[in-house]
Write a protein that holds these residues in place. Structure first.
Motif, mmCIF file in Angstrom:
data_model
loop_
_atom_site.group_PDB
_atom_site.id
_atom_site.type_symbol
_atom_site.label_atom_id
_atom_site.label_comp_id
_atom_site.label_asym_id
_atom_site.label_seq_id
_atom_site.Cartn_x
_atom_site.Cartn_y
_atom_site.Cartn_z
ATOM 1 N N ASP A 50 0.840 -1.188 0.108
ATOM 2 C CA ASP A 50 0.051 -0.013 -0.068
ATOM 3 C C ASP A 50 1.041 1.288 -0.042
ATOM 4 O OD1 ASP A 50 -2.792 -1.184 0.064
ATOM 5 O OD2 ASP A 50 -1.953 -2.001 2.298
ATOM 6 N N PHE A 51 1.906 1.215 0.721
ATOM 7 C CA PHE A 51 3.141 2.337 0.804
ATOM 8 C C PHE A 51 3.455 2.505 -0.647
ATOM 9 C CE2 PHE A 51 7.362 3.440 1.038
ATOM 10 C CZ PHE A 51 7.288 4.664 1.588
ATOM 11 N N SER A 52 3.919 1.509 -1.293
ATOM 12 C CA SER A 52 4.352 1.695 -2.734
ATOM 13 C C SER A 52 3.189 2.333 -3.553
ATOM 14 C CB SER A 52 4.635 0.364 -3.473
ATOM 15 O OG SER A 52 5.717 -0.167 -2.552
ATOM 16 N N MET A 53 2.106 1.832 -3.502
ATOM 17 C CA MET A 53 0.779 2.212 -4.491
ATOM 18 C C MET A 53 0.791 3.873 -4.162
ATOM 19 S SD MET A 53 0.001 -0.145 -6.133
ATOM 20 C CE MET A 53 -1.731 0.593 -6.717
ATOM 21 N N GLN A 54 0.979 4.169 -2.814
ATOM 22 C CA GLN A 54 0.693 5.541 -2.564
ATOM 23 C C GLN A 54 1.828 6.446 -3.041
ATOM 24 O OE1 GLN A 54 -0.039 6.458 1.676
ATOM 25 N NE2 GLN A 54 -1.962 5.431 1.637
ATOM 26 N N MET A 55 2.994 5.813 -3.072
ATOM 27 C CA MET A 55 4.179 6.616 -3.521
ATOM 28 C C MET A 55 3.797 6.884 -5.150
ATOM 29 S SD MET A 55 6.306 7.689 -1.243
ATOM 30 C CE MET A 55 4.784 8.124 -0.303
ATOM 31 N N TYR A 56 3.637 5.566 -5.854
ATOM 32 C CA TYR A 56 3.322 5.850 -7.103
ATOM 33 C C TYR A 56 2.211 6.927 -7.510
ATOM 34 C CZ TYR A 56 6.194 1.577 -8.575
ATOM 35 O OH TYR A 56 7.229 0.861 -8.589
ATOM 36 N N GLY A 57 1.178 6.752 -6.605
ATOM 37 C CA GLY A 57 0.197 7.574 -6.962
ATOM 38 C C GLY A 57 0.602 9.162 -6.780
ATOM 39 N N ALA A 58 1.188 9.402 -5.703
ATOM 40 C CA ALA A 58 1.873 10.847 -5.483
ATOM 41 C C ALA A 58 2.675 11.236 -6.846
ATOM 42 C CB ALA A 58 2.540 10.947 -4.223
ATOM 43 N N ILE A 59 3.499 10.347 -7.247
ATOM 44 C CA ILE A 59 4.367 10.609 -8.252
ATOM 45 C C ILE A 59 3.688 10.975 -9.562
ATOM 46 C CG2 ILE A 59 6.222 9.816 -10.049
ATOM 47 C CD1 ILE A 59 7.164 8.357 -7.477
ATOM 48 N N LEU A 60 2.496 10.200 -9.813
ATOM 49 C CA LEU A 60 1.725 10.154 -11.034
ATOM 50 C C LEU A 60 0.847 11.387 -10.873
ATOM 51 C CD1 LEU A 60 0.331 8.968 -13.623
ATOM 52 C CD2 LEU A 60 -1.263 7.988 -12.035
ATOM 53 N N MET A 61 0.346 11.847 -9.952
ATOM 54 C CA MET A 61 -0.629 12.966 -9.862
ATOM 55 C C MET A 61 0.167 14.254 -9.782
ATOM 56 S SD MET A 61 -3.838 11.584 -9.679
ATOM 57 C CE MET A 61 -4.494 12.985 -9.547
ATOM 58 N N MET A 62 1.109 14.377 -9.180
ATOM 59 C CA MET A 62 1.800 15.510 -8.713
ATOM 60 C C MET A 62 2.910 16.045 -10.040
ATOM 61 S SD MET A 62 0.124 16.443 -6.685
ATOM 62 C CE MET A 62 0.692 17.992 -6.037
ATOM 63 N N SER A 63 3.107 15.084 -10.934
ATOM 64 C CA SER A 63 4.138 15.199 -12.114
ATOM 65 C C SER A 63 3.261 16.036 -13.046
ATOM 66 C CB SER A 63 4.778 13.897 -12.322
ATOM 67 O OG SER A 63 3.865 13.175 -12.880
ATOM 68 N N GLY A 64 1.940 15.980 -13.233
ATOM 69 C CA GLY A 64 1.346 16.360 -14.437
ATOM 70 C C GLY A 64 1.616 17.857 -14.841
ATOM 71 N N ALA A 65 1.542 18.777 -13.563
ATOM 72 C CA ALA A 65 2.047 19.914 -13.997
ATOM 73 C C ALA A 65 3.266 20.377 -14.212
ATOM 74 C CB ALA A 65 1.588 21.041 -12.940
ATOM 75 N N TYR A 66 4.166 19.485 -13.759
ATOM 76 C CA TYR A 66 5.775 19.616 -14.321
ATOM 77 C C TYR A 66 5.721 19.318 -15.742
ATOM 78 C CZ TYR A 66 10.536 18.694 -14.406
ATOM 79 O OH TYR A 66 12.015 18.663 -14.799
ATOM 80 N N CYS A 67 5.114 18.208 -16.056
ATOM 81 C CA CYS A 67 5.308 17.694 -17.682
ATOM 82 C C CYS A 67 4.550 18.419 -18.316
ATOM 83 C CB CYS A 67 4.715 16.342 -17.701
ATOM 84 S SG CYS A 67 5.367 14.890 -16.927
#
Length: 195
Positions: A50-67
């Motif tokens: 679950d920790f891994s899923m949350q980290m992946y989710g955080a990276i995915l969600m918060m990288s959109g504006a950067y991209c």
């Protein structure tokens, strides 16, 4: 005013993207910890998946504006790149209002309701034996929508400036295709050989 907003939005988006990129290091640490615990000590953890899923989710969600700010997203520009910058700006301007803003505003609006409900009931993961809390991670959904909206406005301003001047405003961080980097490196080496 538009250029100031673009600079502010680019700074915010790149800062958020770089900050959340550290989730990869945290994710790697958690994965290494799990491997050591599972294979060296035969004591796997209940929480690491679950920790891994949350980290992946955080990276995915918060990288959109950067991209979006760095133009590092995938773009099918087979025909688009053949147009003059003013035409590109006009196409971008129209498409942002037709496709981009409805999606990211819905993400922010409905994501807020989704996250608020999760906070209200202090939601935990139903699929996890550890029953870890996920309401904090769900807060990233409306946050991602807000940051994408802020960067989207900057991209609209970029399109307007391009339509007016015929040139795209410079970006803080320019994403470059690997092929272009390799070609530039090869050309630099050829120049050194000539000298």
């Amino acid at each position: 005013m538009m250029r100031s907003y673009i600079k502010l939005a680019d700074t915010l988006s790149t800062s958020i993207g770089k900050a959340f990129s550290w989730c990869i290091v945290i994710l790697m640490g958690g994965t290494c910890y799990e491997v050591v615990m599972a294979y060296a000590f035969n004591k796997p953890t209940l929480w690491n998946f679950d920790f891994s899923m949350q980290m992946y989710g955080a990276i995915l969600m918060m990288s959109g504006a950067y991209c979006l700010a760095t133009e590092s997203h995938v773009r099918g520009d087979v025909i688009y790149r053949l147009f003059k910058p003013r035409t590109q700006g006009l196409i971008d301007l129209v498409l942002y209002f037709i496709f981009f803003f409805p999606g990211v505003i819905a993400l922010a609006f409905y994501g807020y309701e989704y996250a608020a409900l999760a906070w209200k009931i202090k939601e935990t993961s139903w699929s996890s034996p550890a029953q870890i809390q996920i309401y904090m991670a769900k807060s990233l959904i409306p946050a991602a929508g807000i940051f994408l909206t802020i960067q989207g406005v900057a991209e609209v301003f970029r399109s307007i400036i391009c339509i007016q001047t015929g040139h795209w405003p410079a970006r803080m961080v320019v994403a470059e295709e690997t092929e272009q980097i390799l070609m530039r490196t090869a050309q630099d080496e050829d120049q050194k050989d000539v000298i």
